[in-house]
Scaffold this motif. Structure first.
Motif, PDB file in Angstrom:
ATOM      1  N   PRO A 233       0.928  -1.136   0.018  1.00 31.42           N
ATOM      2  CA  PRO A 233       0.043  -0.082   0.123  1.00 31.42           C
ATOM      3  C   PRO A 233       0.865   1.070  -0.096  1.00 31.42           C
ATOM      4  O   PRO A 233       1.947   1.294   0.569  1.00 31.42           O
ATOM      5  CB  PRO A 233      -0.866  -0.124   1.216  1.00 31.42           C
ATOM      6  CG  PRO A 233      -0.775  -1.521   1.904  1.00 31.42           C
ATOM      7  CD  PRO A 233       0.572  -1.970   1.205  1.00 31.42           C
ATOM      8  N   ALA A 234       0.095   2.302  -0.462  1.00 30.58           N
ATOM      9  CA  ALA A 234       0.776   3.614  -0.412  1.00 30.58           C
ATOM     10  C   ALA A 234       1.000   4.215   1.176  1.00 30.58           C
ATOM     11  O   ALA A 234       0.246   3.639   1.870  1.00 30.58           O
ATOM     12  CB  ALA A 234       0.079   4.794  -1.209  1.00 30.58           C
ATOM     13  N   ALA A 235       1.986   5.103   1.468  1.00 26.89           N
ATOM     14  CA  ALA A 235       1.955   5.367   2.729  1.00 26.89           C
ATOM     15  C   ALA A 235       0.798   5.913   3.415  1.00 26.89           C
ATOM     16  O   ALA A 235       0.603   5.602   4.755  1.00 26.89           O
ATOM     17  CB  ALA A 235       3.223   6.410   2.831  1.00 26.89           C
ATOM     18  N   ALA A 236       0.046   6.731   2.813  1.00 32.16           N
ATOM     19  CA  ALA A 236      -1.369   7.311   3.386  1.00 32.16           C
ATOM     20  C   ALA A 236      -2.344   6.296   3.400  1.00 32.16           C
ATOM     21  O   ALA A 236      -3.481   6.575   3.991  1.00 32.16           O
ATOM     22  CB  ALA A 236      -1.756   8.278   2.715  1.00 32.16           C
ATOM     23  N   ASP A 237      -2.373   4.917   3.133  1.00 32.99           N
ATOM     24  CA  ASP A 237      -3.244   3.994   3.174  1.00 32.99           C
ATOM     25  C   ASP A 237      -2.960   2.896   4.206  1.00 32.99           C
ATOM     26  O   ASP A 237      -2.256   2.198   4.195  1.00 32.99           O
ATOM     27  CB  ASP A 237      -3.319   3.195   1.734  1.00 32.99           C
ATOM     28  CG  ASP A 237      -4.382   2.129   1.505  1.00 32.99           C
ATOM     29  OD1 ASP A 237      -5.461   2.081   2.489  1.00 32.99           O
ATOM     30  OD2 ASP A 237      -4.631   1.546   0.700  1.00 32.99           O
ATOM     31  N   SER A 238      -3.994   3.152   5.226  1.00 31.97           N
ATOM     32  CA  SER A 238      -3.818   2.254   6.434  1.00 31.97           C
ATOM     33  C   SER A 238      -5.026   1.131   6.246  1.00 31.97           C
ATOM     34  O   SER A 238      -5.049   0.217   7.208  1.00 31.97           O
ATOM     35  CB  SER A 238      -4.062   3.117   7.613  1.00 31.97           C
ATOM     36  OG  SER A 238      -5.230   3.638   7.641  1.00 31.97           O
ATOM     37  N   SER A 239      -5.773   1.096   5.413  1.00 31.06           N
ATOM     38  CA  SER A 239      -6.740   0.247   5.205  1.00 31.06           C
ATOM     39  C   SER A 239      -6.096  -1.043   4.774  1.00 31.06           C
ATOM     40  O   SER A 239      -5.306  -1.291   4.544  1.00 31.06           O
ATOM     41  CB  SER A 239      -7.902   0.662   4.021  1.00 31.06           C
ATOM     42  OG  SER A 239      -7.093   0.489   2.784  1.00 31.06           O
ATOM     43  N   ILE A 240      -7.034  -2.183   4.756  1.00 32.74           N
ATOM     44  CA  ILE A 240      -6.724  -3.696   4.418  1.00 32.74           C
ATOM     45  C   ILE A 240      -8.169  -4.055   3.867  1.00 32.74           C
ATOM     46  O   ILE A 240      -9.132  -4.016   4.361  1.00 32.74           O
ATOM     47  CB  ILE A 240      -6.463  -4.517   5.882  1.00 32.74           C
ATOM     48  CG1 ILE A 240      -6.145  -5.727   5.452  1.00 32.74           C
ATOM     49  CG2 ILE A 240      -7.447  -4.538   6.866  1.00 32.74           C
ATOM     50  CD1 ILE A 240      -5.444  -6.757   6.539  1.00 32.74           C
TER      51      ILE A 240
END
Length: 416
Positions: A233-240
């Protein structure tokens, strides 16, 4: 990955449609429902794995084994969410932690194969800011023999993970933390697991390819292998992505710098459910990046580890270079080693494991038998021993399949 402990065991295995559920103490998990068919070892695993879960407060586990000779096995145990009747699924996405390191090592080897870099290049060629970088090769970074301090050992860094779990970290921020500390050893002299090494290799990949590490992984590994459920994931993406289990960790990041084991006085509470773990499902993994930020599923990992170890991502020369790079972690145990983004668990058996707050995983492939074993857990580590939860389960699986004599001793190396 935070990575207190990583690669400490050996695996092999086998995958069939077997589903069972167990109820570790205090988990609120679904009642047991063991499968009734499968390979000869299935019955034992349907008993052994729940016992290991209960003894280590592991809420949920998925096991996937493929074995041409022993038969295939798939099983799901426990709960995906504490306090709820939500079953684990073999299709669940998992943060795979340090298994990401194998992907970084693979791309570095591909770039050498293409003549775009050499493993003998000093890191200073790409990052002049690395302390003593003119004497540290890319190979030493990939083999965990650079001597550089791991930023994940820094107390201030861990305090920030606790106070701002959604922070999107940049590689330069992470490396600045590492470089603020003295080096731990001269290059090439000691094995010491350091996330700094693999983040540095991530910056090399981006500089050489002209694309993000996420794009490089996708173009060079995920797409060619058809891994539709695997990503960095990109750094700003904390989703799963769905489906996924909730991921748990006992203790804060600060309190677990040295060990994931809870204080002895709290261990009984962790096992009976009165001491609760922290839900880390949505914590931003950008701090792990190319050292541990990838997401995958058991089925994707099975395809990946077979190609990574068995061949298909590198030409013969680079594949040989990878295996030849493996050196013992402990001279007293020559059958357990580490090389260019790859761990050896026993003769012929290679792979890696991974650990992030909330999740742990294990993958291995046997080049002699063609066996594969994948384990995913929604707990970082055992609150009793502090060991990677997936590794604890894998030891039980391996002992059942191959005998306890092939399971290496604990703590052969630490992540930080």
């Amino acid at each position: 990955m935070k990575m207190k402990r990583a690669v400490t065991i050996v695996a092999v295995g086998g995958i069939l449609a077997l589903v069972s559920a167990c109820s570790p103490a205090g988990s609120g998990a679904p009642a047991s429902s063991p499968a009734t068919a499968g390979p000869a070892y299935a019955s034992a695993l349907n008993s052994d794995v729940p016992d290991v879960m209960k003894d280590n407060a592991i809420p949920g586990v998925v096991v996937l084994i493929t074995s041409p000779s022993k038969g295939d096995f798939t099983a799901e145990f426990g709960t995906a969410e504490l306090g709820s009747d939500v079953a684990m699924s073999i299709d669940d996405h998992v943060r795979v932690g340090s298994n990401t390191k194998t992907m970084t090592g693979t791309v570095i080897l591909q770039l050498e194969q293409e003549g775009k870099l050499s493993l003998s290049d000093p890191i200073s060629k790409f990052r002049p800011d690395v302390p003593g970088g003119e004497n540290i090769t890319l190979a030493e970074l990939a083999e965990m023999r650079s001597g550089l301090y791991s930023y994940t050992s820094d107390a201030g860094f861990n305090a920030t993970l606790d106070s701002d779990p959604q922070k999107a970290w940049t590689p330069d921020e992470l490396l600045a933390i590492a470089f603020s500390h003295p080096v731990n050893a001269a290059p090439g002299t000691e094995f010491e697991y350091s996330n700094t090494n693999t983040v540095l290799l991530g910056t090399v990949i981006e500089k050489v390819t002209g694309m993000s590490a996420s794009e490089a992984f996708d173009e060079r590994i995920f797409t060619p292998l058809g891994l539709k459920n695997t990503s960095l994931p990109a750094a700003a993406d904390s989703s799963i992505p769905d489906p996924h289990a909730h991921g748990y960790q006992f203790g804060t990041n600060v309190s677990t710098i040295d060990s994931y084991a809870v204080p002895e006085a709290e261990q009984a509470g962790a096992l009976d459910g009165t001491v609760k773990p922290v839900d880390q499902t949505k914590a931003n993994p950008s701090w792990a990046w190319t050292a541990g930020g990838a997401i995958s599923t058991p089925n994707d990992l099975a395809v990946y580890v077979k190609a990574m170890v068995g061949g298909g991502l590198l030409d013969d020369a680079e594949q040989k270079a990878r295996f030849d790079s493996v050196q013992p972690i402990d001279p007293a145990n020559p059958n357990v080693g580490y090389g260019i983004g790859i761990a050896q668990f026993a003769p012929g058996i290679y792979g890696h494991d991974g650990q992030l707050p909330g999740f742990s995983s294990f993958m291995a492939y046997d080049v002699t038998t063609g066996d594969t074993i994948i384990i995913g857990c929604n707990l970082s580590a055992s609150p009793v021993t502090g060991e990677n939860a997936a590794v604890v389960v894998a030891k039980s699986v391996i002992a059942e399949l191959y005998g306890s004599s092939v399971v290496p001793p604990d703590d052969l190396e630490k992540d930080e």
